[in-house]
Write a protein that holds these residues in place. Structure first.
Motif, PDB file in Angstrom:
ATOM      1  N   ARG A  18       0.847  -1.144   0.056  1.00  0.00           N
ATOM      2  CA  ARG A  18       0.196  -0.159  -0.091  1.00  0.00           C
ATOM      3  C   ARG A  18       0.816   1.106  -0.120  1.00  0.00           C
ATOM      4  O   ARG A  18       0.583   2.246  -0.625  1.00  0.00           O
ATOM      5  CB  ARG A  18      -0.973  -0.227   1.019  1.00  0.00           C
ATOM      6  CG  ARG A  18      -2.231  -0.863   1.026  1.00  0.00           C
ATOM      7  CD  ARG A  18      -3.237  -0.633   1.982  1.00  0.00           C
ATOM      8  NE  ARG A  18      -2.460  -0.903   3.534  1.00  0.00           N
ATOM      9  CZ  ARG A  18      -2.862  -2.047   3.966  1.00  0.00           C
ATOM     10  NH1 ARG A  18      -3.602  -2.879   3.578  1.00  0.00           N
ATOM     11  NH2 ARG A  18      -2.310  -2.232   5.215  1.00  0.00           N
ATOM     12  N   GLU A  19       1.855   1.100   0.927  1.00  0.00           N
ATOM     13  CA  GLU A  19       2.976   2.425   0.845  1.00  0.00           C
ATOM     14  C   GLU A  19       3.370   2.552  -0.571  1.00  0.00           C
ATOM     15  O   GLU A  19       3.709   3.566  -0.961  1.00  0.00           O
ATOM     16  CB  GLU A  19       3.968   2.123   1.854  1.00  0.00           C
ATOM     17  CG  GLU A  19       3.419   2.298   3.314  1.00  0.00           C
ATOM     18  CD  GLU A  19       4.439   2.401   4.373  1.00  0.00           C
ATOM     19  OE1 GLU A  19       5.679   2.253   4.042  1.00  0.00           O
ATOM     20  OE2 GLU A  19       4.077   1.928   5.334  1.00  0.00           O
ATOM     21  N   ALA A  20       3.885   1.489  -1.025  1.00  0.00           N
ATOM     22  CA  ALA A  20       4.413   1.293  -2.412  1.00  0.00           C
ATOM     23  C   ALA A  20       3.510   2.105  -3.462  1.00  0.00           C
ATOM     24  O   ALA A  20       3.770   3.103  -4.481  1.00  0.00           O
ATOM     25  CB  ALA A  20       5.173   0.169  -2.953  1.00  0.00           C
ATOM     26  N   ALA A  21       2.279   1.680  -3.493  1.00  0.00           N
ATOM     27  CA  ALA A  21       1.403   2.192  -4.421  1.00  0.00           C
ATOM     28  C   ALA A  21       0.788   3.787  -4.033  1.00  0.00           C
ATOM     29  O   ALA A  21       0.564   4.552  -4.735  1.00  0.00           O
ATOM     30  CB  ALA A  21       0.116   1.197  -4.177  1.00  0.00           C
ATOM     31  N   ASP A  22       0.679   3.896  -2.767  1.00  0.00           N
ATOM     32  CA  ASP A  22       0.719   5.259  -2.502  1.00  0.00           C
ATOM     33  C   ASP A  22       1.685   6.305  -2.969  1.00  0.00           C
ATOM     34  O   ASP A  22       1.601   7.252  -3.435  1.00  0.00           O
ATOM     35  CB  ASP A  22       0.471   5.445  -0.783  1.00  0.00           C
ATOM     36  CG  ASP A  22      -1.088   4.943  -0.405  1.00  0.00           C
ATOM     37  OD1 ASP A  22      -1.780   4.809  -1.132  1.00  0.00           O
ATOM     38  OD2 ASP A  22      -0.817   4.948   0.834  1.00  0.00           O
ATOM     39  N   ARG A  23       3.024   5.705  -2.819  1.00  0.00           N
ATOM     40  CA  ARG A  23       4.258   6.590  -3.564  1.00  0.00           C
ATOM     41  C   ARG A  23       3.998   6.542  -4.844  1.00  0.00           C
ATOM     42  O   ARG A  23       4.378   7.837  -5.460  1.00  0.00           O
ATOM     43  CB  ARG A  23       5.541   5.921  -2.971  1.00  0.00           C
ATOM     44  CG  ARG A  23       5.967   6.345  -1.512  1.00  0.00           C
ATOM     45  CD  ARG A  23       7.312   5.735  -1.295  1.00  0.00           C
ATOM     46  NE  ARG A  23       7.669   4.369  -1.492  1.00  0.00           N
ATOM     47  CZ  ARG A  23       7.577   3.248  -0.466  1.00  0.00           C
ATOM     48  NH1 ARG A  23       7.057   3.825   0.766  1.00  0.00           N
ATOM     49  NH2 ARG A  23       7.641   2.093  -0.749  1.00  0.00           N
ATOM     50  N   GLU A  24       3.548   5.443  -5.743  1.00  0.00           N
ATOM     51  CA  GLU A  24       3.357   5.655  -6.911  1.00  0.00           C
ATOM     52  C   GLU A  24       2.114   6.578  -7.378  1.00  0.00           C
ATOM     53  O   GLU A  24       2.622   7.041  -8.207  1.00  0.00           O
ATOM     54  CB  GLU A  24       3.477   4.172  -7.406  1.00  0.00           C
ATOM     55  CG  GLU A  24       3.205   3.905  -9.056  1.00  0.00           C
ATOM     56  CD  GLU A  24       3.103   2.685  -9.382  1.00  0.00           C
ATOM     57  OE1 GLU A  24       2.662   2.424 -10.658  1.00  0.00           O
ATOM     58  OE2 GLU A  24       3.391   1.674  -8.685  1.00  0.00           O
ATOM     59  N   ASN A  25       1.333   6.437  -6.590  1.00  0.00           N
ATOM     60  CA  ASN A  25       0.091   7.305  -6.805  1.00  0.00           C
ATOM     61  C   ASN A  25       0.786   8.720  -6.793  1.00  0.00           C
ATOM     62  O   ASN A  25       0.207   9.513  -7.538  1.00  0.00           O
ATOM     63  CB  ASN A  25      -1.110   7.086  -6.079  1.00  0.00           C
ATOM     64  CG  ASN A  25      -1.870   5.905  -6.506  1.00  0.00           C
ATOM     65  OD1 ASN A  25      -1.632   5.504  -7.609  1.00  0.00           O
ATOM     66  ND2 ASN A  25      -2.533   5.092  -5.704  1.00  0.00           N
ATOM     67  N   ALA A  26       1.440   8.935  -5.655  1.00  0.00           N
ATOM     68  CA  ALA A  26       1.776  10.346  -5.174  1.00  0.00           C
ATOM     69  C   ALA A  26       2.673  10.777  -6.395  1.00  0.00           C
ATOM     70  O   ALA A  26       2.536  11.898  -6.667  1.00  0.00           O
ATOM     71  CB  ALA A  26       2.487  10.630  -3.874  1.00  0.00           C
ATOM     72  N   ASN A  27       3.837   9.944  -6.797  1.00  0.00           N
ATOM     73  CA  ASN A  27       4.750  10.242  -8.048  1.00  0.00           C
ATOM     74  C   ASN A  27       3.715  10.704  -9.137  1.00  0.00           C
ATOM     75  O   ASN A  27       4.190  11.221 -10.045  1.00  0.00           O
ATOM     76  CB  ASN A  27       5.582   9.177  -8.176  1.00  0.00           C
ATOM     77  CG  ASN A  27       6.670   9.290  -6.971  1.00  0.00           C
ATOM     78  OD1 ASN A  27       6.810  10.193  -6.590  1.00  0.00           O
ATOM     79  ND2 ASN A  27       7.247   7.945  -6.788  1.00  0.00           N
ATOM     80  N   ASN A  28       2.763   9.716  -9.637  1.00  0.00           N
ATOM     81  CA  ASN A  28       1.862   9.844 -10.638  1.00  0.00           C
ATOM     82  C   ASN A  28       1.405  11.367 -10.586  1.00  0.00           C
ATOM     83  O   ASN A  28       1.007  11.963 -11.567  1.00  0.00           O
ATOM     84  CB  ASN A  28       0.999   8.854 -10.704  1.00  0.00           C
ATOM     85  CG  ASN A  28       1.558   7.157 -11.264  1.00  0.00           C
ATOM     86  OD1 ASN A  28       2.652   7.394 -11.988  1.00  0.00           O
ATOM     87  ND2 ASN A  28       1.118   6.461 -10.969  1.00  0.00           N
ATOM     88  N   ILE A  29       0.788  11.635  -9.484  1.00  0.00           N
ATOM     89  CA  ILE A  29       0.007  12.825  -9.290  1.00  0.00           C
ATOM     90  C   ILE A  29       1.077  14.165  -9.463  1.00  0.00           C
ATOM     91  O   ILE A  29       0.631  15.185 -10.195  1.00  0.00           O
ATOM     92  CB  ILE A  29      -0.558  13.108  -7.857  1.00  0.00           C
ATOM     93  CG1 ILE A  29      -1.746  12.081  -7.860  1.00  0.00           C
ATOM     94  CG2 ILE A  29      -1.100  14.527  -7.707  1.00  0.00           C
ATOM     95  CD1 ILE A  29      -2.284  11.889  -6.397  1.00  0.00           C
ATOM     96  N   LEU A  30       2.200  13.795  -8.871  1.00  0.00           N
ATOM     97  CA  LEU A  30       3.072  15.141  -9.075  1.00  0.00           C
ATOM     98  C   LEU A  30       3.658  15.139 -10.631  1.00  0.00           C
ATOM     99  O   LEU A  30       3.609  16.161 -11.096  1.00  0.00           O
ATOM    100  CB  LEU A  30       4.380  14.788  -8.321  1.00  0.00           C
ATOM    101  CG  LEU A  30       4.251  14.711  -6.840  1.00  0.00           C
ATOM    102  CD1 LEU A  30       5.558  14.337  -6.010  1.00  0.00           C
ATOM    103  CD2 LEU A  30       3.976  16.420  -6.542  1.00  0.00           C
TER     104      LEU A  30
END
Length: 141
Positions: A18-30
């Motif tokens: 979940r943390e990896a997915a959240d980081r990936e989502n945050a990176n995608n958002i950025l």
């Protein structure tokens, strides 16, 4: 305990996922935010260039219109001057025609008087001729 350990291990693995997915989502958002900002900047820059070009077009068109107006004003002034000159020439010619007509009228009257006088003289000369012929006949007898 083993059950709890395995549960924590599974739960920890899920948390990492979940943390990896959240980081990936945050990176995608950025990334999307940077791309959007870049696109917005590009659109604003393009609009600014177009607006500047549009303003330049208006400035050039205004200069062209002012030039046309100046040329039209000069043509009008020239035309007005020509019209005044022509009006003056017409007045002069009208005066000349009037004086010529009056002179011709006077000459015509003079010719009529001369013709009348010539006719009278011609009649008088016939009478003198007749008188002279009678006188000659009277002297020759």
């Amino acid at each position: 305990m083993i059950g709890f350990a395995s549960l924590f291990w599974v739960w920890g693995a899920d948390a990492e996922k979940r943390e990896a997915a959240d980081r990936e989502n945050a990176n995608n958002i950025l990334r999307v935010e940077r791309e959007t900002t870049s696109k917005i900047d590009r659109v604003e820059r393009d609009q600014s260039i177009k607006w500047t070009a549009h303003e330049e077009l208006h400035k050039n068109r205004l200069a062209d219109v002012k030039g046309v107006e100046a040329r039209s004003d000069e043509r009008m002034k020239s035309t007005e001057t020509d019209i005044r000159k022509l009006a003056s020439d017409v007045s002069s010619l009208t005066y000349r025609m009037t004086t010529s007509e009056q002179a011709m009228s006077g000459v015509s009257q003079l010719l009529k008087d001369i013709q009348k006088n010539t006719t009278e003289l011609s009649g008088d000369m016939r009478e003198f001729k007749v008188i002279l012929q009678r006188m000659e006949k009277g002297q020759t007898k």
